[in-house]
Design an enzyme around this catalytic site. Sequence first.
Site, PDB file in Angstrom:
ATOM      1  N   PHE A  61       0.818  -1.213   0.000  1.00  0.00           N
ATOM      2  CA  PHE A  61       0.000   0.000   0.000  1.00  0.00           C
ATOM      3  C   PHE A  61       0.850   1.261   0.000  1.00  0.00           C
ATOM      4  O   PHE A  61       0.386   2.333  -0.408  1.00  0.00           O
ATOM      5  CB  PHE A  61      -0.955  -0.003   1.198  1.00  0.00           C
ATOM      6  CG  PHE A  61      -0.356   0.487   2.498  1.00  0.00           C
ATOM      7  CD1 PHE A  61      -0.460   1.809   2.884  1.00  0.00           C
ATOM      8  CD2 PHE A  61       0.309  -0.394   3.353  1.00  0.00           C
ATOM      9  CE1 PHE A  61       0.083   2.262   4.078  1.00  0.00           C
ATOM     10  CE2 PHE A  61       0.857   0.047   4.543  1.00  0.00           C
ATOM     11  CZ  PHE A  61       0.749   1.371   4.907  1.00  0.00           C
ATOM     12  N   LYS A  62       2.100   1.162   0.438  1.00  0.00           N
ATOM     13  CA  LYS A  62       2.973   2.336   0.476  1.00  0.00           C
ATOM     14  C   LYS A  62       3.144   2.953  -0.911  1.00  0.00           C
ATOM     15  O   LYS A  62       3.427   4.149  -1.039  1.00  0.00           O
ATOM     16  CB  LYS A  62       4.340   1.965   1.057  1.00  0.00           C
ATOM     17  CG  LYS A  62       4.298   1.309   2.436  1.00  0.00           C
ATOM     18  CD  LYS A  62       3.908   2.257   3.510  1.00  0.00           C
ATOM     19  CE  LYS A  62       3.817   1.592   4.874  1.00  0.00           C
ATOM     20  NZ  LYS A  62       5.089   1.289   5.492  1.00  0.00           N
ATOM     21  N   ASP A  63       2.998   2.145  -1.969  1.00  0.00           N
ATOM     22  CA  ASP A  63       3.127   2.673  -3.332  1.00  0.00           C
ATOM     23  C   ASP A  63       2.078   3.739  -3.637  1.00  0.00           C
ATOM     24  O   ASP A  63       2.302   4.613  -4.477  1.00  0.00           O
ATOM     25  CB  ASP A  63       2.981   1.550  -4.364  1.00  0.00           C
ATOM     26  CG  ASP A  63       4.157   0.596  -4.371  1.00  0.00           C
ATOM     27  OD1 ASP A  63       5.300   1.054  -4.193  1.00  0.00           O
ATOM     28  OD2 ASP A  63       3.937  -0.621  -4.559  1.00  0.00           O
TER      29      ASP A  63
END
Length: 491
Positions: free
Chosen positions: A128-130
């Site tokens: 999810f950091k992307d």
Amino acid sequence: MQYVSTRAIGAASSQSPQQFCDILLGGLAPDGGLYLPTEYPQVTGAELDAWRKLSYADLAFEILKKFATDIPEADLKALAEKTYTADVYRNARAGEAAADITPLRVLEEGNGKKLVLQALSNGPTLAFKDMAMQLLGNLFEYALARKDAQLNIFGATSGDTGSAAEYAMRGKKGIKVFMLSPHKKMSAFQTAQMFSLQDPNIFNIAVEGVFDDCQDMVKAVSNDLPFKAKQKIGTVNSINWARVVAQVVYYFRGYLAATTSNDQKVSFTVPSGNFGNICAGHIARMMGLPIDKLVVATNENDVLDEFFRTGIYRVRKSAETYHTSSPSMDISKASNFERFIFDLVGRDSERTRALFTKVETHGGFDLSGYPGSDGDEFTKVAQYGFKSGKSTHDDRLNTIRDVADDYGIVIDTHTADGIKVAKENLEPGVTMIVLETALAAKFNETILEALGQDAERPAGFENIEALPQRFVVMQADVEKMKDYIASNTGL
């Protein structure tokens, strides 16, 4: 839109409010606090109605322009369109449309209750950091080009932030990345994703310690203002305001995709260790998004769960921080928590400063209201919709098995923590959305233990652990770390 530090509002402050681009490249404010807008922009029902029809990129633009008012709208729109494309977010599961960017999947529905998974891991590093980091890379490059400037990013990761940042910044003009991670405490996949990068602007440093040791060094360097200025230090950790804002977008997207009218509410369950992801949900709720509950799901490192159950925020020492099978949440000092506490105490900067000074001197604070406590603000937590729960290794294994059997998908260990806690907090008439953390392939050791078979890997990741790795191992020594940074920046 102007921004102030959580420790600098009021007559005693010598710091003037900043614009979005002024704080974009930094992390901590000079006084050690975190930046927040002077007030949260509000979203109207008419806007929500109009936003239901938008692409993810267009929705991102509409939300970002409320916060980044010093970037020309045409430029901001171009940055959003460059970031949120089906080509960048191409790792969708079978049956998911890549163009949706964050598609929803209904897991179960019945007796008025509904459990939904929001996919956030279709980006280049499968986490999810992307969702925020890809935008941050483009924003950084844009801001640096306007100033013909250089930036040396200094960050810490417990697993996914590092690879997401490095993939977003690799090859970016004027940017170098120095990323700390706890030595031998990430999954083999996570480690390989970071350490296999051979780009000359990427520096991976494995620190002998836990994530909190890494995070403490980032804060120590950020608080050394002369060094920070000379070496042009910025951060991509979740203390970076632009990253939090980018995460606000998918809360709006999830709500709009899960509902048909604005009188409906949803709840979100968010696996969290550093409070960055769910802090974005708090901000979305403060902007007027109809969120009922924000449920924090922790692993065995249950600092946040303890606070939301008792009002006691008690930071664990390195020796008390467990190494678990959901390692990205092996955190005992939640960096973004100060943003919520600032709102909880009525945006009182002196009170906020006193509480987080006590974190450093006494290891925490107590807002339970009982005799001897630091205050009674815990009674106000319910006004902000927060609840919490905890998941253990056995819970993760059981949840991974159940989700595979019941819904036909394989989830990662952190998402398993989220689903386990979400099921404990389902309520009739309110859709519960669980935010996915990563694809299961990133934590194959536990998937193999749970299911007896390997997790499926997207194309291009088949043999990542076998690639040559480039990194250095260092002790948790701030002065030696500063020497290493200075010797590699060329400044």
